[in-house]
Design a protein around this motif. Sequence first.
Motif, PDB file in Angstrom:
ATOM      1  N   ALA A   1       0.838  -1.209   0.000  1.00  0.00           N
ATOM      2  CA  ALA A   1       0.000   0.000   0.000  1.00  0.00           C
ATOM      3  C   ALA A   1       0.870   1.255   0.000  1.00  0.00           C
ATOM      4  O   ALA A   1       2.029   1.221   0.439  1.00  0.00           O
ATOM      5  CB  ALA A   1      -0.883  -0.002   1.246  1.00  0.00           C
ATOM      6  N   LEU A   2       0.291   2.359  -0.450  1.00  0.00           N
ATOM      7  CA  LEU A   2       0.957   3.651  -0.263  1.00  0.00           C
ATOM      8  C   LEU A   2       1.011   3.948   1.237  1.00  0.00           C
ATOM      9  O   LEU A   2       0.096   3.564   1.982  1.00  0.00           O
ATOM     10  CB  LEU A   2       0.194   4.749  -0.995  1.00  0.00           C
ATOM     11  N   VAL A   3       2.044   4.623   1.650  1.00  0.00           N
ATOM     12  CA  VAL A   3       2.243   4.879   3.087  1.00  0.00           C
ATOM     13  C   VAL A   3       2.537   6.355   3.301  1.00  0.00           C
ATOM     14  O   VAL A   3       2.919   7.067   2.355  1.00  0.00           O
ATOM     15  CB  VAL A   3       3.412   4.029   3.646  1.00  0.00           C
ATOM     16  N   PRO A   4       2.392   6.828   4.553  1.00  0.00           N
ATOM     17  CA  PRO A   4       2.765   8.218   4.811  1.00  0.00           C
ATOM     18  C   PRO A   4       4.258   8.435   4.608  1.00  0.00           C
ATOM     19  O   PRO A   4       5.036   7.471   4.619  1.00  0.00           O
ATOM     20  CB  PRO A   4       2.368   8.442   6.274  1.00  0.00           C
ATOM     21  N   LYS A   5       4.638   9.694   4.435  1.00  0.00           N
ATOM     22  CA  LYS A   5       6.054  10.051   4.268  1.00  0.00           C
ATOM     23  C   LYS A   5       6.478  10.913   5.451  1.00  0.00           C
ATOM     24  O   LYS A   5       5.669  11.661   5.997  1.00  0.00           O
ATOM     25  CB  LYS A   5       6.260  10.825   2.965  1.00  0.00           C
ATOM     26  N   MET A   6       7.762  10.813   5.765  1.00  0.00           N
ATOM     27  CA  MET A   6       8.226  11.479   6.976  1.00  0.00           C
ATOM     28  C   MET A   6       9.645  11.989   6.793  1.00  0.00           C
ATOM     29  O   MET A   6      10.446  11.374   6.085  1.00  0.00           O
ATOM     30  CB  MET A   6       8.196  10.427   8.081  1.00  0.00           C
ATOM     31  N   ALA A   7       9.943  13.122   7.446  1.00  0.00           N
ATOM     32  CA  ALA A   7      11.311  13.640   7.447  1.00  0.00           C
ATOM     33  C   ALA A   7      11.528  14.457   8.712  1.00  0.00           C
ATOM     34  O   ALA A   7      10.593  15.067   9.234  1.00  0.00           O
ATOM     35  CB  ALA A   7      11.552  14.524   6.223  1.00  0.00           C
ATOM     36  N   ARG A   8      12.761  14.452   9.179  1.00  0.00           N
ATOM     37  CA  ARG A   8      13.109  15.297  10.315  1.00  0.00           C
ATOM     38  C   ARG A   8      13.184  16.741   9.834  1.00  0.00           C
ATOM     39  O   ARG A   8      13.602  17.006   8.705  1.00  0.00           O
ATOM     40  CB  ARG A   8      14.451  14.850  10.901  1.00  0.00           C
ATOM     41  N   LEU A   9      12.745  17.657  10.705  1.00  0.00           N
ATOM     42  CA  LEU A   9      12.820  19.075  10.370  1.00  0.00           C
ATOM     43  C   LEU A   9      14.171  19.633  10.820  1.00  0.00           C
ATOM     44  O   LEU A   9      14.754  19.179  11.818  1.00  0.00           O
ATOM     45  CB  LEU A   9      11.704  19.851  11.076  1.00  0.00           C
ATOM     46  N   ASN A  10      14.659  20.615  10.101  1.00  0.00           N
ATOM     47  CA  ASN A  10      15.853  21.336  10.550  1.00  0.00           C
ATOM     48  C   ASN A  10      15.532  22.166  11.790  1.00  0.00           C
ATOM     49  O   ASN A  10      14.360  22.386  12.123  1.00  0.00           O
ATOM     50  CB  ASN A  10      16.344  22.275   9.441  1.00  0.00           C
ATOM     51  N   ASP A  11      16.572  22.670  12.449  1.00  0.00           N
ATOM     52  CA  ASP A  11      16.366  23.495  13.641  1.00  0.00           C
ATOM     53  C   ASP A  11      15.523  24.725  13.362  1.00  0.00           C
ATOM     54  O   ASP A  11      14.873  25.252  14.253  1.00  0.00           O
ATOM     55  CB  ASP A  11      17.721  23.946  14.214  1.00  0.00           C
ATOM     56  N   ASP A  12      15.523  25.195  12.102  1.00  0.00           N
ATOM     57  CA  ASP A  12      14.716  26.379  11.773  1.00  0.00           C
ATOM     58  C   ASP A  12      13.227  26.065  11.720  1.00  0.00           C
ATOM     59  O   ASP A  12      12.397  26.985  11.631  1.00  0.00           O
ATOM     60  CB  ASP A  12      15.179  27.016  10.458  1.00  0.00           C
ATOM     61  N   MET A  13      12.851  24.794  11.765  1.00  0.00           N
ATOM     62  CA  MET A  13      11.459  24.304  11.759  1.00  0.00           C
ATOM     63  C   MET A  13      10.728  24.629  10.457  1.00  0.00           C
ATOM     64  O   MET A  13       9.531  24.373  10.333  1.00  0.00           O
ATOM     65  CB  MET A  13      10.654  24.879  12.938  1.00  0.00           C
TER      66      MET A  13
ATOM     67  N   LEU B   1      13.230  20.877   5.607  1.00  0.00           N
ATOM     68  CA  LEU B   1      13.484  19.465   5.896  1.00  0.00           C
ATOM     69  C   LEU B   1      14.985  19.223   6.031  1.00  0.00           C
ATOM     70  O   LEU B   1      15.782  19.728   5.236  1.00  0.00           O
ATOM     71  CB  LEU B   1      12.941  18.579   4.771  1.00  0.00           C
ATOM     72  N   ALA B   2      15.341  18.403   7.026  1.00  0.00           N
ATOM     73  CA  ALA B   2      16.741  18.050   7.219  1.00  0.00           C
ATOM     74  C   ALA B   2      17.135  16.859   6.354  1.00  0.00           C
ATOM     75  O   ALA B   2      18.318  16.509   6.283  1.00  0.00           O
ATOM     76  CB  ALA B   2      16.982  17.716   8.695  1.00  0.00           C
ATOM     77  N   GLU B   3      16.175  16.246   5.718  1.00  0.00           N
ATOM     78  CA  GLU B   3      16.430  15.042   4.905  1.00  0.00           C
ATOM     79  C   GLU B   3      15.265  14.897   3.923  1.00  0.00           C
ATOM     80  O   GLU B   3      14.221  15.537   4.089  1.00  0.00           O
ATOM     81  CB  GLU B   3      16.500  13.798   5.804  1.00  0.00           C
ATOM     82  N   ASP B   4      15.451  14.041   2.925  1.00  0.00           N
ATOM     83  CA  ASP B   4      14.353  13.776   1.994  1.00  0.00           C
ATOM     84  C   ASP B   4      13.232  13.043   2.720  1.00  0.00           C
ATOM     85  O   ASP B   4      13.482  12.291   3.675  1.00  0.00           O
ATOM     86  CB  ASP B   4      14.831  12.890   0.835  1.00  0.00           C
ATOM     87  N   LEU B   5      12.016  13.247   2.237  1.00  0.00           N
ATOM     88  CA  LEU B   5      10.896  12.468   2.781  1.00  0.00           C
ATOM     89  C   LEU B   5      11.166  10.984   2.566  1.00  0.00           C
ATOM     90  O   LEU B   5      11.643  10.577   1.501  1.00  0.00           O
ATOM     91  CB  LEU B   5       9.593  12.850   2.070  1.00  0.00           C
ATOM     92  N   ARG B   6      10.868  10.189   3.579  1.00  0.00           N
ATOM     93  CA  ARG B   6      11.051   8.741   3.437  1.00  0.00           C
ATOM     94  C   ARG B   6       9.748   8.015   3.766  1.00  0.00           C
ATOM     95  O   ARG B   6       8.943   8.515   4.574  1.00  0.00           O
ATOM     96  CB  ARG B   6      12.176   8.240   4.322  1.00  0.00           C
ATOM     97  N   PRO B   7       9.526   6.854   3.147  1.00  0.00           N
ATOM     98  CA  PRO B   7       8.273   6.137   3.407  1.00  0.00           C
ATOM     99  C   PRO B   7       8.247   5.568   4.817  1.00  0.00           C
ATOM    100  O   PRO B   7       9.275   5.130   5.338  1.00  0.00           O
ATOM    101  CB  PRO B   7       8.286   5.007   2.370  1.00  0.00           C
ATOM    102  N   VAL B   8       7.074   5.568   5.429  1.00  0.00           N
ATOM    103  CA  VAL B   8       6.896   4.995   6.764  1.00  0.00           C
ATOM    104  C   VAL B   8       6.171   3.650   6.576  1.00  0.00           C
ATOM    105  O   VAL B   8       4.962   3.610   6.347  1.00  0.00           O
ATOM    106  CB  VAL B   8       6.074   5.940   7.660  1.00  0.00           C
ATOM    107  N   VAL B   9       6.934   2.589   6.659  1.00  0.00           N
ATOM    108  CA  VAL B   9       6.376   1.265   6.359  1.00  0.00           C
ATOM    109  C   VAL B   9       5.416   0.824   7.466  1.00  0.00           C
ATOM    110  O   VAL B   9       5.723   0.961   8.655  1.00  0.00           O
ATOM    111  CB  VAL B   9       7.516   0.236   6.194  1.00  0.00           C
ATOM    112  N   ILE B  10       4.256   0.313   7.039  1.00  0.00           N
ATOM    113  CA  ILE B  10       3.299  -0.288   7.988  1.00  0.00           C
ATOM    114  C   ILE B  10       3.154  -1.747   7.576  1.00  0.00           C
ATOM    115  O   ILE B  10       2.761  -2.054   6.440  1.00  0.00           O
ATOM    116  CB  ILE B  10       1.929   0.427   7.938  1.00  0.00           C
ATOM    117  N   GLN B  11       3.487  -2.639   8.493  1.00  0.00           N
ATOM    118  CA  GLN B  11       3.514  -4.062   8.174  1.00  0.00           C
ATOM    119  C   GLN B  11       2.543  -4.843   9.062  1.00  0.00           C
ATOM    120  O   GLN B  11       2.063  -4.345  10.082  1.00  0.00           O
ATOM    121  CB  GLN B  11       4.936  -4.596   8.356  1.00  0.00           C
TER     122      GLN B  11
END
Length: 357
Positions: free
Chosen positions: A214-226, A229-239
Amino acid sequence: MRYPLLMASTVLALLTACHERTETAAAQPSAPAPASKFVDAPLVTDLYTADPSAHVFDGRLWIYPSHDIESNIASDGQGAQFDMRDYHVYSMDRIDGPVTDHGVALDLKDIPWASRQLWAPDAARKDGTYYLYFPAKDHDGVFRIGVASSTRPEGPFKAQPEPIAGTYSMDPSVFEDDGHYYLILGGLRGGQLQRWATGTYQAEDTFPEDSAPALVPKMARLNDDMTSLAEDLRPVVIQDEQGKPLTAGDKARAFFEAAWLHKYDGKYYLSYSTGDTHFIAYATADSVYGPYTYRGVILKPVVGWTTHHSIVEFNGQWYLFYHDAQLTGKTHLRNMKVTSLHYNDDGTIQTIEPMRP
Ligand code: FUB
């Protein structure tokens, strides 16, 4: 059966019709269900509110919901009838106390890059500044995530001139863990997540086969400036419990929209709407990035097609903020609610019934 003792034909018709977000406005009911069937009452009744994101700041409970309005736009299967144009912020000093409306916190006209549809927002605080994260369509009709800031929890918020680079789709929420802030987002169909399969926007929808993950949500850590993004969005696997990713055809369990992260007893909890099956479901993980393992249902279907929530601890008790369409019976004119949430000793969450039998 969902509501075994609910024999009134009007209520059955209402529940059926309300679960058709992708149908025309004519399919929507015009009368609300009897109030006595609802376990919880709307928190406010003078405006329509939905997608409530709740946070505790300095001992006060703050709610950041969508502000539903009637603009008579017919449903187009992409959520066009959800035509929201501003945000109000609400607060309470106790759960059963009065709810204060702090007025307009951010208006569409003050967001340079946005053209329409201020959908479900969330907020976070860092170093005394409050950040409001929100989705909107840009001038090309593509959903992006924006951020606005304020020195006060109720705003007014000043929007950044551009959306957050590298973001897309909708339903942003922000989770703080150990001094780091994580942005999670995504939603299918009207939320456009299915248009980002290649990493760039495609105007055509591409959904996985039912047997594919299935398609899943995407997630990334925010930089200190809020605000970046501190990184590219990555998939959040649900198994599932065997470690296999939930499949797209697994409509009762797979992710649709409304991702929310929280932590309880050292574990990470990802909760979300299953869309067509109208559950708020949840999965747990040992790492914030997952993989998350499906655990069950938090909230059974509400009146209205959409279901969207947040989970927060306030004065030693856990609460689920959610919405339904009690006041209007219309899926795009909703009202936010709150109810208690309980964990079992093994960390599972007790399923909540929003309607009385
Ligand atoms: O409020 C508009 C959309 O409806 C939200 O973004 C979704 O989560 C659903 O609640």
